[in-house]
Scaffold this motif. Structure first.
Motif, PDB file in Angstrom:
ATOM      1  N   ILE A  74     -34.807 -48.176  41.783  1.00 51.09           N
ATOM      2  CA  ILE A  74     -35.729 -48.671  40.765  1.00 51.09           C
ATOM      3  C   ILE A  74     -34.955 -49.282  39.607  1.00 51.09           C
ATOM      4  O   ILE A  74     -33.973 -48.717  39.127  1.00 51.09           O
ATOM      5  N   LYS A  75     -35.431 -50.442  39.158  1.00 48.42           N
ATOM      6  CA  LYS A  75     -34.893 -51.116  37.967  1.00 48.42           C
ATOM      7  C   LYS A  75     -35.931 -50.966  36.871  1.00 48.42           C
ATOM      8  O   LYS A  75     -37.083 -51.351  37.032  1.00 48.42           O
ATOM      9  N   PHE A  76     -35.532 -50.339  35.751  1.00 52.32           N
ATOM     10  CA  PHE A  76     -36.419 -50.153  34.614  1.00 52.32           C
ATOM     11  C   PHE A  76     -36.153 -51.211  33.556  1.00 52.32           C
ATOM     12  O   PHE A  76     -35.023 -51.678  33.389  1.00 52.32           O
ATOM     13  N   GLU A  77     -37.194 -51.557  32.812  1.00 53.47           N
ATOM     14  CA  GLU A  77     -37.089 -52.509  31.713  1.00 53.47           C
ATOM     15  C   GLU A  77     -36.091 -52.000  30.671  1.00 53.47           C
ATOM     16  O   GLU A  77     -36.087 -50.811  30.330  1.00 53.47           O
ATOM     17  N   ASP A  78     -35.247 -52.881  30.174  1.00 47.15           N
ATOM     18  CA  ASP A  78     -34.262 -52.607  29.112  1.00 47.15           C
ATOM     19  C   ASP A  78     -33.116 -51.691  29.535  1.00 47.15           C
ATOM     20  O   ASP A  78     -32.344 -51.242  28.685  1.00 47.15           O
ATOM     21  N   ILE A  79     -32.980 -51.393  30.793  1.00 44.28           N
ATOM     22  CA  ILE A  79     -31.828 -50.641  31.312  1.00 44.28           C
ATOM     23  C   ILE A  79     -31.024 -51.644  32.138  1.00 44.28           C
ATOM     24  O   ILE A  79     -31.472 -52.055  33.211  1.00 44.28           O
ATOM     25  N   ASN A  80     -29.860 -52.055  31.619  1.00 41.35           N
ATOM     26  CA  ASN A  80     -29.134 -53.176  32.222  1.00 41.35           C
ATOM     27  C   ASN A  80     -27.705 -52.890  32.627  1.00 41.35           C
ATOM     28  O   ASN A  80     -26.971 -53.816  32.967  1.00 41.35           O
ATOM     29  N   SER A  81     -27.285 -51.627  32.591  1.00 37.53           N
ATOM     30  CA  SER A  81     -25.918 -51.301  32.983  1.00 37.53           C
ATOM     31  C   SER A  81     -25.894 -49.898  33.598  1.00 37.53           C
ATOM     32  O   SER A  81     -26.799 -49.103  33.350  1.00 37.53           O
ATOM     33  N   PRO A  82     -24.854 -49.595  34.365  1.00 33.04           N
ATOM     34  CA  PRO A  82     -24.740 -48.244  34.924  1.00 33.04           C
ATOM     35  C   PRO A  82     -24.658 -47.178  33.836  1.00 33.04           C
ATOM     36  O   PRO A  82     -25.184 -46.080  34.006  1.00 33.04           O
ATOM     37  N   GLU A  83     -24.048 -47.508  32.706  1.00 32.08           N
ATOM     38  CA  GLU A  83     -23.931 -46.556  31.611  1.00 32.08           C
ATOM     39  C   GLU A  83     -25.308 -46.215  31.016  1.00 32.08           C
ATOM     40  O   GLU A  83     -25.604 -45.055  30.752  1.00 32.08           O
ATOM     41  N   GLN A  84     -26.139 -47.227  30.827  1.00 33.91           N
ATOM     42  CA  GLN A  84     -27.492 -46.976  30.338  1.00 33.91           C
ATOM     43  C   GLN A  84     -28.310 -46.183  31.355  1.00 33.91           C
ATOM     44  O   GLN A  84     -29.075 -45.307  30.980  1.00 33.91           O
ATOM     45  N   ALA A  85     -28.154 -46.489  32.624  1.00 35.11           N
ATOM     46  CA  ALA A  85     -28.903 -45.784  33.665  1.00 35.11           C
ATOM     47  C   ALA A  85     -28.484 -44.326  33.767  1.00 35.11           C
ATOM     48  O   ALA A  85     -29.304 -43.474  34.097  1.00 35.11           O
ATOM     49  N   ALA A  86     -27.237 -44.041  33.470  1.00 37.28           N
ATOM     50  CA  ALA A  86     -26.739 -42.666  33.573  1.00 37.28           C
ATOM     51  C   ALA A  86     -27.258 -41.785  32.443  1.00 37.28           C
ATOM     52  O   ALA A  86     -27.274 -40.570  32.561  1.00 37.28           O
ATOM     53  N   ASN A  87     -27.689 -42.398  31.362  1.00 39.71           N
ATOM     54  CA  ASN A  87     -28.197 -41.615  30.223  1.00 39.71           C
ATOM     55  C   ASN A  87     -29.619 -41.327  30.468  1.00 39.71           C
ATOM     56  O   ASN A  87     -30.403 -40.726  30.135  1.00 39.71           O
ATOM     57  N   TYR A 117     -37.699 -37.088  41.221  1.00 42.74           N
ATOM     58  CA  TYR A 117     -36.666 -37.020  40.186  1.00 42.74           C
ATOM     59  C   TYR A 117     -35.675 -38.155  40.371  1.00 42.74           C
ATOM     60  O   TYR A 117     -35.563 -38.745  41.449  1.00 42.74           O
ATOM     61  N   ILE A 118     -34.955 -38.469  39.286  1.00 41.91           N
ATOM     62  CA  ILE A 118     -33.891 -39.468  39.323  1.00 41.91           C
ATOM     63  C   ILE A 118     -32.616 -38.743  39.742  1.00 41.91           C
ATOM     64  O   ILE A 118     -32.206 -37.794  39.086  1.00 41.91           O
ATOM     65  N   SER A 119     -32.015 -39.182  40.841  1.00 40.55           N
ATOM     66  CA  SER A 119     -30.833 -38.466  41.327  1.00 40.55           C
ATOM     67  C   SER A 119     -29.519 -39.030  40.786  1.00 40.55           C
ATOM     68  O   SER A 119     -28.587 -38.280  40.541  1.00 40.55           O
ATOM     69  N   LYS A 120     -29.455 -40.363  40.593  1.00 41.78           N
ATOM     70  CA  LYS A 120     -28.211 -40.965  40.100  1.00 41.78           C
ATOM     71  C   LYS A 120     -28.443 -42.433  39.785  1.00 41.78           C
ATOM     72  O   LYS A 120     -29.474 -43.000  40.143  1.00 41.78           O
ATOM     73  N   SER A 121     -27.454 -43.038  39.132  1.00 44.98           N
ATOM     74  CA  SER A 121     -27.516 -44.485  38.910  1.00 44.98           C
ATOM     75  C   SER A 121     -27.128 -45.180  40.208  1.00 44.98           C
ATOM     76  O   SER A 121     -26.495 -44.593  41.085  1.00 44.98           O
ATOM     77  N   HIS A 122     -27.510 -46.453  40.319  1.00 40.07           N
ATOM     78  CA  HIS A 122     -27.256 -47.200  41.557  1.00 40.07           C
ATOM     79  C   HIS A 122     -26.916 -48.645  41.186  1.00 40.07           C
ATOM     80  O   HIS A 122     -27.680 -49.302  40.488  1.00 40.07           O
ATOM     81  N   GLY A 123     -25.802 -49.121  41.652  1.00 36.73           N
ATOM     82  CA  GLY A 123     -25.434 -50.514  41.437  1.00 36.73           C
ATOM     83  C   GLY A 123     -24.893 -50.796  40.051  1.00 36.73           C
ATOM     84  O   GLY A 123     -24.644 -49.898  39.255  1.00 36.73           O
ATOM     85  N   LEU A 124     -24.751 -52.079  39.740  1.00 36.40           N
ATOM     86  CA  LEU A 124     -24.129 -52.517  38.492  1.00 36.40           C
ATOM     87  C   LEU A 124     -25.123 -53.073  37.480  1.00 36.40           C
ATOM     88  O   LEU A 124     -24.744 -53.452  36.382  1.00 36.40           O
ATOM     89  N   LYS A 125     -26.414 -53.151  37.835  1.00 32.85           N
ATOM     90  CA  LYS A 125     -27.404 -53.763  36.948  1.00 32.85           C
ATOM     91  C   LYS A 125     -28.334 -52.741  36.294  1.00 32.85           C
ATOM     92  O   LYS A 125     -29.342 -53.108  35.712  1.00 32.85           O
ATOM     93  N   GLY A 126     -28.010 -51.458  36.398  1.00 35.33           N
ATOM     94  CA  GLY A 126     -28.799 -50.447  35.725  1.00 35.33           C
ATOM     95  C   GLY A 126     -29.886 -49.803  36.564  1.00 35.33           C
ATOM     96  O   GLY A 126     -30.738 -49.111  36.027  1.00 35.33           O
ATOM     97  N   GLU A 127     -29.867 -50.012  37.872  1.00 36.76           N
ATOM     98  CA  GLU A 127     -30.861 -49.374  38.723  1.00 36.76           C
ATOM     99  C   GLU A 127     -30.574 -47.882  38.852  1.00 36.76           C
ATOM    100  O   GLU A 127     -29.466 -47.425  38.587  1.00 36.76           O
ATOM    101  N   VAL A 128     -31.592 -47.142  39.277  1.00 36.80           N
ATOM    102  CA  VAL A 128     -31.429 -45.714  39.550  1.00 36.80           C
ATOM    103  C   VAL A 128     -31.965 -45.411  40.941  1.00 36.80           C
ATOM    104  O   VAL A 128     -32.780 -46.150  41.487  1.00 36.80           O
TER     105      VAL A 128
END
Length: 76
Positions: free
Chosen positions: A63-76, A11-22
């Motif tokens: 993990i860095k996913f394609e088209d996820i580029n910010s902590p806000e996007q990663a949190a959704n 499972y995805i536990s949280k966002s990580h860093g400033l570039k959209g990683e999880v």
């Protein structure tokens, strides 16, 4: 893709860093170097996400996913 055709590996536990990683936590052994994409359950639907990069840390990974580029996007 139907849920019945898949099996959970973590499972995805949280966002990580400033570039959209999880941060992903694994409940099953997985070889991330061989994985190009994953399905993530969002609101009872499976959504495909393509892996751009990952760094393995035992039972979890960043993990860095394609088209996820910010902590806000990663949190959704």
């Amino acid at each position: 893709m139907k849920k019945q055709e898949c099996y959970p590996v973590g499972y995805i536990s949280k966002s990580h860093g400033l570039k959209g990683e999880v941060t992903a936590v694994f409940t099953e052994p997985i070889e991330l170097a061989e994985v190009e994409s994953v399905f993530i359950e969002i609101k009872d639907s499976l959504v495909p996400y393509f892996i751009v990069s990952c760094s393995d840390r035992g039972d979890k990974a960043f993990i860095k996913f394609e088209d996820i580029n910010s902590p806000e996007q990663a949190a959704n």
